[in-house]
Design an enzyme around this catalytic site. Sequence first.
Site: not given
Ligand code: DX5
Ligand code: ZN
Length: 221
Positions: A35, A37, A68, A144, A177-179, A199-200
């Site tokens: 993915h 960003d 994305h 973001g 997507d996210g958290g 991501g994390s």
């Molecule tokens: C948020 C992004 C996500 C983000 C996900 O703006 O669209 O793709 O990188 O990262 P984590 O999994 O750390 O929330």
């Molecule tokens: Zn994303």
Amino acid sequence: MRESYVIAPSILAADFTRLGEQIAEAESAGADWFHVDVMDGHFVSNLTMGPFIVAACRRTTKLPLDVHLMVEAPERFLAAFAKAGASSLIVHVEACPDITGTLKTIKSLGCKAGVTLNPATPASDIESALILSDQVLVLTVHPGYSGQELMPEIIPKVAEIRRKLDEIQSPAWLEVDGGLTAANISQLRDAGAEAFVSGSAVFHYPDGIAAGIRLLREHLQ
Ligand code: DX5
Ligand code: ZN
């Protein structure tokens, strides 16, 4: 239901001094897509990467590159990202006055077309776009930045979009997507998500990328 779920590491959280190595490590650990960003400093306050990085990823992996676009007027950049090797291009409904036209343009460029929506945007705003979408991405944080906490109040919206996709018998992937973490990923699966961006929980997992992917996968069993 799918035969298997997709885990899509978001390279936003990777160490860019070792991007190629980290992509290779995630791929050997069973990542399905990557993915990417893209942020323009207008649609969201952060500024990240463009087609140049997509092209670099394309030289590193054959896996799908899920791009994305958190940008204003994404139509300006679709051809450049397609040329750089994007597999899917996901646009925000909030940034597209003619979402149907934009999705058609993406398909004409040979990419999968995806629609996404911010946490504050109701599912009804993407209803007309579902029929043309190959992917529907539900943002579970305000876009973001990587590393935020999932907003649990968005989980019912995932289930609502799942119902709408099932109603029209859409083959589109429902992606979140996210958290995402090992502690919440199964709730999103139960709400009907099938592709999971992280991501994390992948690139910052204390025991390493492979262990992070394994743990997410275990919680999807
Ligand atoms: C948020 C992004 C996500 C983000 C996900 O703006 O669209 O793709 O990188 O990262 P984590 O999994 O750390 O929330
Ligand atoms: Zn994303």
